[in-house]
Design a protein around this motif. Structure first.
Motif, PDB file in Angstrom:
ATOM      1  N   ASP A  80      -5.700  11.881  10.230  1.00  0.00           N
ATOM      2  CA  ASP A  80      -4.808  10.815   9.776  1.00  0.00           C
ATOM      3  C   ASP A  80      -5.591   9.571   9.372  1.00  0.00           C
ATOM      4  O   ASP A  80      -5.252   8.916   8.382  1.00  0.00           O
ATOM      5  N   PHE A  81      -6.626   9.244  10.129  1.00  0.00           N
ATOM      6  CA  PHE A  81      -7.427   8.061   9.803  1.00  0.00           C
ATOM      7  C   PHE A  81      -8.104   8.221   8.441  1.00  0.00           C
ATOM      8  O   PHE A  81      -8.162   7.261   7.650  1.00  0.00           O
ATOM      9  N   LYS A  82      -8.599   9.397   8.168  1.00  0.00           N
ATOM     10  CA  LYS A  82      -9.242   9.638   6.868  1.00  0.00           C
ATOM     11  C   LYS A  82      -8.263   9.393   5.733  1.00  0.00           C
ATOM     12  O   LYS A  82      -8.608   8.774   4.716  1.00  0.00           O
ATOM     13  N   ARG A  83      -7.041   9.875   5.907  1.00  0.00           N
ATOM     14  CA  ARG A  83      -6.000   9.666   4.897  1.00  0.00           C
ATOM     15  C   ARG A  83      -5.659   8.184   4.750  1.00  0.00           C
ATOM     16  O   ARG A  83      -5.580   7.653   3.628  1.00  0.00           O
ATOM     17  N   LEU A  84      -5.469   7.504   5.864  1.00  0.00           N
ATOM     18  CA  LEU A  84      -5.152   6.076   5.827  1.00  0.00           C
ATOM     19  C   LEU A  84      -6.293   5.267   5.218  1.00  0.00           C
ATOM     20  O   LEU A  84      -6.060   4.315   4.471  1.00  0.00           O
ATOM     21  N   ARG A  85      -7.513   5.637   5.533  1.00  0.00           N
ATOM     22  CA  ARG A  85      -8.674   4.930   4.994  1.00  0.00           C
ATOM     23  C   ARG A  85      -8.719   5.041   3.477  1.00  0.00           C
ATOM     24  O   ARG A  85      -8.998   4.064   2.775  1.00  0.00           O
ATOM     25  N   GLU A  86      -8.444   6.228   2.971  1.00  0.00           N
ATOM     26  CA  GLU A  86      -8.439   6.429   1.523  1.00  0.00           C
ATOM     27  C   GLU A  86      -7.348   5.590   0.870  1.00  0.00           C
ATOM     28  O   GLU A  86      -7.573   4.965  -0.180  1.00  0.00           O
ATOM     29  N   LEU A  87      -6.176   5.563   1.478  1.00  0.00           N
ATOM     30  CA  LEU A  87      -5.070   4.787   0.920  1.00  0.00           C
ATOM     31  C   LEU A  87      -5.333   3.289   0.985  1.00  0.00           C
ATOM     32  O   LEU A  87      -4.886   2.530   0.121  1.00  0.00           O
ATOM     33  N   SER A  88      -6.067   2.862   2.011  1.00  0.00           N
ATOM     34  CA  SER A  88      -6.354   1.435   2.165  1.00  0.00           C
ATOM     35  C   SER A  88      -7.470   0.959   1.240  1.00  0.00           C
ATOM     36  O   SER A  88      -7.625  -0.241   1.024  1.00  0.00           O
ATOM     37  N   GLY A  89      -8.247   1.906   0.726  1.00  0.00           N
ATOM     38  CA  GLY A  89      -9.346   1.540  -0.163  1.00  0.00           C
ATOM     39  C   GLY A  89     -10.509   0.894   0.552  1.00  0.00           C
ATOM     40  O   GLY A  89     -11.316   0.185  -0.069  1.00  0.00           O
ATOM     41  N   THR A  90     -10.622   1.133   1.857  1.00  0.00           N
ATOM     42  CA  THR A  90     -11.704   0.524   2.618  1.00  0.00           C
ATOM     43  C   THR A  90     -12.780   1.551   2.948  1.00  0.00           C
ATOM     44  O   THR A  90     -12.522   2.758   3.026  1.00  0.00           O
ATOM     45  N   ASP A  91     -13.985   1.050   3.158  1.00  0.00           N
ATOM     46  CA  ASP A  91     -15.095   1.870   3.624  1.00  0.00           C
ATOM     47  C   ASP A  91     -15.244   1.578   5.111  1.00  0.00           C
ATOM     48  O   ASP A  91     -15.914   0.636   5.508  1.00  0.00           O
ATOM     49  N   SER A  92     -14.587   2.373   5.923  1.00  0.00           N
ATOM     50  CA  SER A  92     -14.521   2.082   7.348  1.00  0.00           C
ATOM     51  C   SER A  92     -14.720   3.354   8.166  1.00  0.00           C
ATOM     52  O   SER A  92     -14.581   4.464   7.666  1.00  0.00           O
ATOM     53  N   GLU A  93     -15.021   3.150   9.434  1.00  0.00           N
ATOM     54  CA  GLU A  93     -15.257   4.264  10.345  1.00  0.00           C
ATOM     55  C   GLU A  93     -14.336   4.158  11.552  1.00  0.00           C
ATOM     56  O   GLU A  93     -13.829   3.073  11.868  1.00  0.00           O
ATOM     57  N   LEU A  94     -14.142   5.296  12.223  1.00  0.00           N
ATOM     58  CA  LEU A  94     -13.275   5.353  13.397  1.00  0.00           C
ATOM     59  C   LEU A  94     -14.089   5.716  14.634  1.00  0.00           C
ATOM     60  O   LEU A  94     -14.930   6.608  14.596  1.00  0.00           O
ATOM     61  N   VAL A  95     -13.825   5.010  15.727  1.00  0.00           N
ATOM     62  CA  VAL A  95     -14.427   5.318  17.021  1.00  0.00           C
ATOM     63  C   VAL A  95     -13.301   5.537  18.021  1.00  0.00           C
ATOM     64  O   VAL A  95     -12.421   4.682  18.161  1.00  0.00           O
ATOM     65  N   LEU A  96     -13.318   6.667  18.697  1.00  0.00           N
ATOM     66  CA  LEU A  96     -12.360   6.936  19.763  1.00  0.00           C
ATOM     67  C   LEU A  96     -13.066   6.687  21.089  1.00  0.00           C
ATOM     68  O   LEU A  96     -13.997   7.409  21.449  1.00  0.00           O
TER      69      LEU A  96
END
Length: 261
Positions: A80-96
Motif C-alpha cells: 500500500d505504501f508503494k502505491r501511495l508513494r507513487e500517487l503522492s509523487g514523492t521519493d520516500s521510504e518506509l520504516v516499520l
C-alpha cells in the motif's frame, strides 16, 4: 553495554558543548546506580500479546525486543505504501518500527525526500482497519509532499535531540527499552508541525487514500480510535490539533466531495 556506550558518547558531547560538569555529574550518578545493583526486573512483554498499548487489537505479538507484526500485514502495508508513494509523487521510504509507542512520523533522510516511520504500537491500535492505516501513511506522505519537513527549525531543536538521546541512554541503565519512548518522542518533537500543516496533511492523506481506492471514512475512524487512547499515553501529540476538530474537518471534507465515499 550498549546503553553505557551511548551514555559515554552523550557525555562527550556535553563536554564539547561546554557542559563538562553536567556530563560528569550524570555519569557518576549512573555508575552509582550500576554499582548498587538498581536494575529493573524482566520485561513482562516477552512472548506476550499484552503490549501495554491501550485498546490493543491483539494483531501484534510482543516480545522483550518490541512488536512483531505478522508477515502478511507487513507485506500489505509495504504494498500500500508503494502505491501511495507513487500517487503522492514523492521519493520516500518506509520504516516499520517495533516500538510500542502509538505513533507515526515523517522525517528527512539523505538521498530521498523523506522517510515515513510507522510504529508497531499504532499498527496494533488500528488492527485490520487497512483504510485507517493508509490514511496515516497518506498523512505522513503529505508532510513530505507539501514541503513541511523543510519548514522545520531543525537546527534549533538539535540540542533537544541530543538531550533526549542522552536521557534515553541513562534510562536504559535502569529500565530496559525506556529509550524507545524517549527517542521516538523526541523524533516527533523534532518534526513537530503547525496546526495548519497538520490539517493540510489530514486533507492530503484523506484524498490520497481515497485515490488509492480506500474508504475515506478510515480517516475518521483513525481519529476516533486515537481519541479513545488515554491522553497521558500520548503526550507527544500535544502539538496536534484537537481530535474533535480534526474529525469535524475530515467529515466536512468528505461531505464536500462530489461522490460520497
Amino acid at each position: 553495554m550498549d546503553a553505557i556506550n551511548r551514555l559515554a558518547v552523550r557525555c562527550e558531547l556535553f563536554q564539547r558543548n561546554g557542559l563538562r560538569w553536567l556530563g560528569r555529574a550524570v555519569l557518576i550518578c549512573c555508575m552509582l546506580i550500576l554499582l548498587t545493583g538498581c536494575t529493573a526486573g524482566p520485561d513482562s512483554r516477552h512472548g506476550s500479546q499484552d503490549s501495554g498499548v491501550p485498546l490493543s487489537s491483539g494483531l501484534v505479538y510482543w516480545t522483550h525486543q518490541g512488536g512483531v507484526v505478522p508477515e502478511q500485514v507487513v507485506r500489505a502495508i509495504q504494498y500500500d505504501f508503494k502505491r501511495l508513494r507513487e500517487l503522492s509523487g514523492t521519493d520516500s521510504e518506509l520504516v516499520l518500527s517495533g516500538s510500542a509507542v502509538v505513533n507515526a512520523y515523517a522525517a528527512r533522510k539523505p538521498g530521498v525526500q523523506g522517510e515515513v516511520t510507522l510504529n508497531a504500537g499504532l499498527i496494533d491500535l488500528l488492527g485490520n482497519d487497512r483504510a485507517a492505516v493508509n490514511f496515516v501513511l497518506g498523512h505522513e506522505l503529505g508532510h513530505i509532499a507539501l514541503g513541511h519537513l523543510s519548514d522545520q527549525r531543525r537546527a534549533e531543536r538539535q540540542k533537544q535531540v541530543n538531550m533526549a538521546d542522552f536521557v534515553g541512554a541513562m534510562l536504559d541503565l535502569v529500565v530496559p527499552f525506556a529509550s524507545l519512548a524517549v527517542t521516538a518522542g523526541q523524533t516527533l518533537l523534532d518534526a513537530s508541525y503547525s496546526r495548519e500543516q497538520e490539517m493540510e496533511a489530514d486533507r492530503f492523506g484523506l484524498h490520497l487514500a481515497m485515490q488509492a481506492g480506500f474508504d475515506g471514512r478510515g480517516a475518521v475512524r483513525f481519529q476516533q480510535r486515537i481519541e479513545q487512547v488515554p491522553s497521558e499515553t500520548l503526550p507527544l501529540l500535544a502539538t496536534h490539533p484537537a481530535y474533535r476538530e480534526r474529525i469535524s474537518a475530515l467529515e466536512a471534507e468528505l461531505k464536500s466531495l462530489p461522490i460520497s465515499p
